[in-house]
Design a protein around this motif. Structure first.
Motif, PDB file in Angstrom:
ATOM      1  N   GLU A  14      36.608  49.456  43.598  1.00 50.40           N
ATOM      2  CA  GLU A  14      37.760  49.214  42.478  1.00 50.40           C
ATOM      3  C   GLU A  14      38.983  49.765  43.132  1.00 50.40           C
ATOM      4  O   GLU A  14      39.105  50.939  43.604  1.00 50.40           O
ATOM      5  CB  GLU A  14      37.088  49.988  41.425  1.00 50.40           C
ATOM      6  N   LEU A  15      40.175  48.944  43.049  1.00 58.22           N
ATOM      7  CA  LEU A  15      41.284  49.384  43.259  1.00 58.22           C
ATOM      8  C   LEU A  15      42.180  48.713  42.348  1.00 58.22           C
ATOM      9  O   LEU A  15      42.240  47.516  41.554  1.00 58.22           O
ATOM     10  CB  LEU A  15      41.610  48.546  44.558  1.00 58.22           C
ATOM     11  N   ASN A  16      43.218  49.579  41.870  1.00 56.49           N
ATOM     12  CA  ASN A  16      44.243  49.289  40.864  1.00 56.49           C
ATOM     13  C   ASN A  16      43.665  48.408  39.567  1.00 56.49           C
ATOM     14  O   ASN A  16      44.380  47.429  39.109  1.00 56.49           O
ATOM     15  CB  ASN A  16      45.217  48.198  41.529  1.00 56.49           C
ATOM     16  N   GLY A  17      42.454  49.042  38.911  1.00 57.68           N
ATOM     17  CA  GLY A  17      42.068  48.410  37.660  1.00 57.68           C
ATOM     18  C   GLY A  17      41.254  47.131  37.911  1.00 57.68           C
ATOM     19  O   GLY A  17      40.830  46.636  36.907  1.00 57.68           O
ATOM     20  N   ARG A  18      40.793  46.745  39.204  1.00 53.62           N
ATOM     21  CA  ARG A  18      39.874  45.544  39.462  1.00 53.62           C
ATOM     22  C   ARG A  18      38.816  45.986  40.426  1.00 53.62           C
ATOM     23  O   ARG A  18      38.956  46.702  41.122  1.00 53.62           O
ATOM     24  CB  ARG A  18      40.749  44.797  40.320  1.00 53.62           C
ATOM     25  N   GLU A  19      37.742  45.414  39.987  1.00 56.00           N
ATOM     26  CA  GLU A  19      36.611  45.412  40.788  1.00 56.00           C
ATOM     27  C   GLU A  19      36.615  44.286  41.747  1.00 56.00           C
ATOM     28  O   GLU A  19      36.504  43.272  41.399  1.00 56.00           O
ATOM     29  CB  GLU A  19      35.208  45.392  39.905  1.00 56.00           C
ATOM     30  N   GLN A  73      40.619  47.544  30.770  1.00 60.15           N
ATOM     31  CA  GLN A  73      41.731  48.169  30.158  1.00 60.15           C
ATOM     32  C   GLN A  73      42.786  47.146  30.250  1.00 60.15           C
ATOM     33  O   GLN A  73      44.003  47.360  29.934  1.00 60.15           O
ATOM     34  CB  GLN A  73      42.193  49.329  31.105  1.00 60.15           C
ATOM     35  N   THR A  74      42.713  45.832  30.833  1.00 62.16           N
ATOM     36  CA  THR A  74      43.592  44.981  31.027  1.00 62.16           C
ATOM     37  C   THR A  74      43.914  44.332  29.912  1.00 62.16           C
ATOM     38  O   THR A  74      42.836  43.875  29.155  1.00 62.16           O
ATOM     39  CB  THR A  74      43.212  43.876  31.962  1.00 62.16           C
TER      40      THR A  74
END
Length: 144
Positions: A14-19, A73-74
């Motif tokens: 998971e990076l910057n709110g993305r899996e 959270q997007t």
């Protein structure tokens, strides 16, 4: 230095709110042949991944699979296609009157029809996504 052109690597993080998941498969081949499968809306990654992989591998058949999922959270906005809903309601009323069937339409039954709702997500930062996918691709185990 890569010693074999046959291998498989998978990295998921998971990076910057993305899996993000990246799978790389390679087999021996006389020329460099690249194939990428990316999610809808992420086709901008194809050429960037090709040049990135080509910087590591001169020949071989390389298949790259990328999966990107947004965190919960997007921010998203859901809108109703009112014109389409009116059309569905009118058609159902016509069926009810023509065939003498009870018109027991509910919000849930209308919501099940395609394209009644449209989901608008905030535009994504292509450069950030590309950097994240490259970073994960670099972390995938290299074939030896």
């Amino acid at each position: 230095m890569i010693k074999s052109m046959t291998g498989f690597g998978r990295c998921e993080t998971e990076l910057n709110g993305r899996e993000i998941t990246v799978e790389i498969k390679s087999v021996n081949h006389r020329y460099f042949e690249f194939s990428a499968r990316t999610p809808r809306g992420y086709s901008f990654l194809d050429d960037k991944l090709k040049s990135f992989v080509n910087s590591y591998v001169a020949r071989g058949k390389i298949d790259v699979y990328v999966s990107v999922s947004q965190s919960e959270q997007t921010p998203s906005e859901v809108t109703v296609n009112h014109q389409l809903v009116s059309g569905y309601l009118g058609a159902m009323k016509e069926i009810s009157e023509t065939y003498g069937i009870e018109n027991d339409v509910t919000v849930v039954s209308i919501a099940r029809f395609p394209e009644v709702f449209t989901v608008h997500k905030a535009p994504e930062d292509e450069e950030q996504i590309t950097a994240d996918v490259r970073r994960i691709s670099s972390a995938a185990p290299k074939p030896y």
